[in-house]
Scaffold this active site. Structure first.
Site, short mmCIF file in Angstrom:
data_model
loop_
_atom_site.label_atom_id
_atom_site.label_comp_id
_atom_site.label_asym_id
_atom_site.label_seq_id
_atom_site.Cartn_x
_atom_site.Cartn_y
_atom_site.Cartn_z
N THR A 226 0.43 -0.07 6.27
CA THR A 226 1.72 0.62 6.60
C THR A 226 1.60 1.58 5.29
O THR A 226 1.77 0.92 3.94
CB THR A 226 2.74 -0.46 6.53
OG1 THR A 226 2.54 -1.33 7.86
CG2 THR A 226 4.46 0.53 6.85
N LYS B 260 6.19 3.26 13.31
CA LYS B 260 6.40 1.96 12.30
C LYS B 260 7.72 2.24 11.65
O LYS B 260 8.39 1.18 11.10
CB LYS B 260 5.26 1.76 11.62
CG LYS B 260 5.44 0.67 10.50
CD LYS B 260 5.03 -0.67 11.02
CE LYS B 260 5.44 -1.66 9.74
NZ LYS B 260 5.09 -3.24 10.22
N LYS C 285 10.03 -1.81 0.86
CA LYS C 285 9.06 -0.97 0.81
C LYS C 285 9.30 -0.03 2.23
O LYS C 285 8.94 1.15 2.31
CB LYS C 285 7.64 -1.70 0.96
CG LYS C 285 6.61 -0.81 1.30
CD LYS C 285 5.16 -1.62 1.82
CE LYS C 285 4.14 -0.49 2.24
NZ LYS C 285 2.81 -1.16 2.65
P1 NAD Z 1 -1.82 -8.08 0.83
O1 NAD Z 1 -1.39 -7.43 -0.66
O2 NAD Z 1 -1.70 -9.47 1.14
O3 NAD Z 1 -3.40 -7.60 1.09
C1 NAD Z 1 -3.74 -6.41 0.76
C2 NAD Z 1 -5.09 -6.42 0.16
O4 NAD Z 1 -5.66 -5.18 -0.19
C3 NAD Z 1 -5.25 -7.50 -1.26
O5 NAD Z 1 -6.00 -8.57 -0.86
C4 NAD Z 1 -5.82 -6.42 -2.00
O6 NAD Z 1 -6.66 -7.19 -3.11
C5 NAD Z 1 -6.62 -5.67 -1.46
N1 NAD Z 1 -6.74 -4.49 -1.90
C6 NAD Z 1 -6.13 -3.36 -2.85
N2 NAD Z 1 -6.53 -2.35 -3.34
C7 NAD Z 1 -7.97 -2.38 -2.84
C8 NAD Z 1 -8.79 -1.54 -2.97
N3 NAD Z 1 -8.84 -0.61 -3.87
N4 NAD Z 1 -10.25 -1.98 -2.40
C9 NAD Z 1 -10.24 -3.22 -1.73
N5 NAD Z 1 -9.19 -3.92 -1.35
C10 NAD Z 1 -8.22 -3.60 -2.09
O7 NAD Z 1 -1.01 -7.32 1.86
P2 NAD Z 1 -0.71 -7.69 3.34
O8 NAD Z 1 0.51 -8.64 3.49
O9 NAD Z 1 -2.06 -8.22 3.96
O10 NAD Z 1 -0.15 -6.25 4.00
C11 NAD Z 1 -1.29 -5.12 4.13
C12 NAD Z 1 -0.50 -4.09 4.76
O11 NAD Z 1 0.03 -4.37 6.10
C13 NAD Z 1 0.54 -3.49 4.14
O12 NAD Z 1 0.64 -1.93 4.11
C14 NAD Z 1 1.99 -4.03 4.73
O13 NAD Z 1 2.94 -3.40 4.37
C15 NAD Z 1 1.30 -4.31 6.22
N6 NAD Z 1 2.20 -5.21 6.98
C16 NAD Z 1 2.50 -6.48 6.42
C17 NAD Z 1 2.79 -7.49 7.08
C18 NAD Z 1 3.26 -8.70 6.52
O14 NAD Z 1 3.97 -9.47 7.09
N7 NAD Z 1 2.60 -9.21 5.56
C19 NAD Z 1 3.45 -7.29 8.41
C20 NAD Z 1 3.00 -5.88 8.99
C21 NAD Z 1 2.59 -4.90 8.09
#
Ligand code: NAD
Length: 303
Positions: free
Chosen positions: A96, A171, A246
């Site tokens: 997102t 979204k 966010k």
């Molecule tokens: P998270 O922080 O758990 O996972 C993100 C991952 O990306 C981490 O493991 C991090 O190490 C990795 N990362 C960051 N920079 C990187 C790079 N340069 N190269 C490789 N890996 C990298 O976040 P999440 O909860 O998995 O959410 C991911 C996305 O989904 C976000 O944009 C969030 O807003 C969206 N989202 C989350 C939820 C939720 O409930 N968690 C629901 C809907 C949408």
């Protein structure tokens, strides 16, 4: 079955890749956190040590990263996806991110001969685990048609929202509306109680009246009313205050560049910020009720 490259194996990425593997796809995954790669390898993905390794030979690449700055870096930096992947590889960013970054990624990808889709999801970690996420896709018809059969292993609903960045737009606007409805529900829940109404009786009335809304039905912020409410479990998420902050921030950033004034979203953003400043960022976002009544029933005593 597809050969898939995956970048970002966090709370969402790990269970999403688990479902792709279970559906019979071959998934090679990378994350900057080595432990995240090791953990996902236990679910059957092939671990990669770099972006280039993850995208090599892939039919389709997914990214699931925290914010726009991470997505821009992973796609656009030297050694990033656009440098490393073949132009025949279809690219899907499911993070997102802000509307302007999504447009920029579409433009840069297209300028360099790639097909790109913005494809954020809703449904949270529970939906990611169950394979029932809602995908909102922005991009060209042929790209969406090719991505859909792969996405199906992770999705309950798949929408083609429109062209470039339309998935992010849908979204962002949806979650902004949710936050405003939720603010109404927490204010209503406190006032109804102060007026002496039984919360369950008021809920039953509002649910079939014009005060009804999705957060009222699913997140009514008083214990003993709705089983799915975070108030039933001391406001553990669910959907965290931090993530809602966010998403409303993305709406406000987008509104600024589009020249739109969003007074209600601005107010909820400040209320969410107040909770984060008070140490409640990891609690469920329906803890917005705490700003109205610090002694509301069901609130956690510890952060
Ligand atoms: P998270 O922080 O758990 O996972 C993100 C991952 O990306 C981490 O493991 C991090 O190490 C990795 N990362 C960051 N920079 C990187 C790079 N340069 N190269 C490789 N890996 C990298 O976040 P999440 O909860 O998995 O959410 C991911 C996305 O989904 C976000 O944009 C969030 O807003 C969206 N989202 C989350 C939820 C939720 O409930 N968690 C629901 C809907 C949408």
């Amino acid at each position: 079955m597809a050969t898939i490259g995956w970048i970002g194996l966090g709370n969402m990425g790990r269970p999403m890749t688990r479902n792709l593997v279970a559906a019979g796809h071959t998934v090679t995954g990378f994350d900057v956190v080595a432990d995240a790669v090791t953990a996902a390898a236990e679910d059957g993905i092939t671990p990669a040590g770099s972006i280039a390794e993850a995208v090599a030979g892939a039919d389709i690449v997914f990214t699931m990263l925290p914010k726009g700055e991470h997505a821009r870096s992973v796609y656009l930096d030297e050694g990033g996806v656009l440098d490393s992947a073949s132009t025949s590889t279809l690219l899907v960013d499911s993070s997102t991110i802000d509307f302007d970054s999504a447009r920029e990624l579409h433009k840069q990808a297209s300028d360099r001969g790639f097909r790109f889709i913005d494809g954020p999801v809703s449904g949270g970690v529970g939906g990611a685990q169950a394979g029932t996420l809602t995908f909102m896709l922005g991009g060209a018809d042929d790209a969406i048609a090719d991505a859909k059969p792969v996405i199906e292993a992770m999705a309950g609903n798949i929408f083609h929202a429109g062209g470039e960045a339309a998935g992010q737009a849908a979204k962002i606007v949806n979650n902004m509306q949710l936050s405003i409805s939720l603010q109404g529900v927490v204010e209503g829940a406190v006032l109804a109680e102060r007026f002496g109404l039984d919360p369950k009786v008021f809920f039953d009335i509002a649910k079939v009246s014009s005060g009804d809304s999705w957060p009222l039905r699913n997140w009514y912020p008083v214990p003993g009313v709705v089983e799915t409410s975070p108030a039933e479990r001391e406001f553990t998420p669910g959907f965290s205050t931090m993530l809602m902050h966010k998403d409303v921030g993305l709406a406000l950033a987008g509104a600024k560049t589009q020249g739109v004034d969003l007074p209600a979203a601005t107010l909820v953003y400040e209320k969410l910020q107040q909770l984060i400043d008070d140490g409640w960022g990891d609690a469920d976002t329906s803890i917005l009720i705490r700003n109205i009544d610090e002694n509301a029933k069901g609130l956690p005593t510890e952060k």
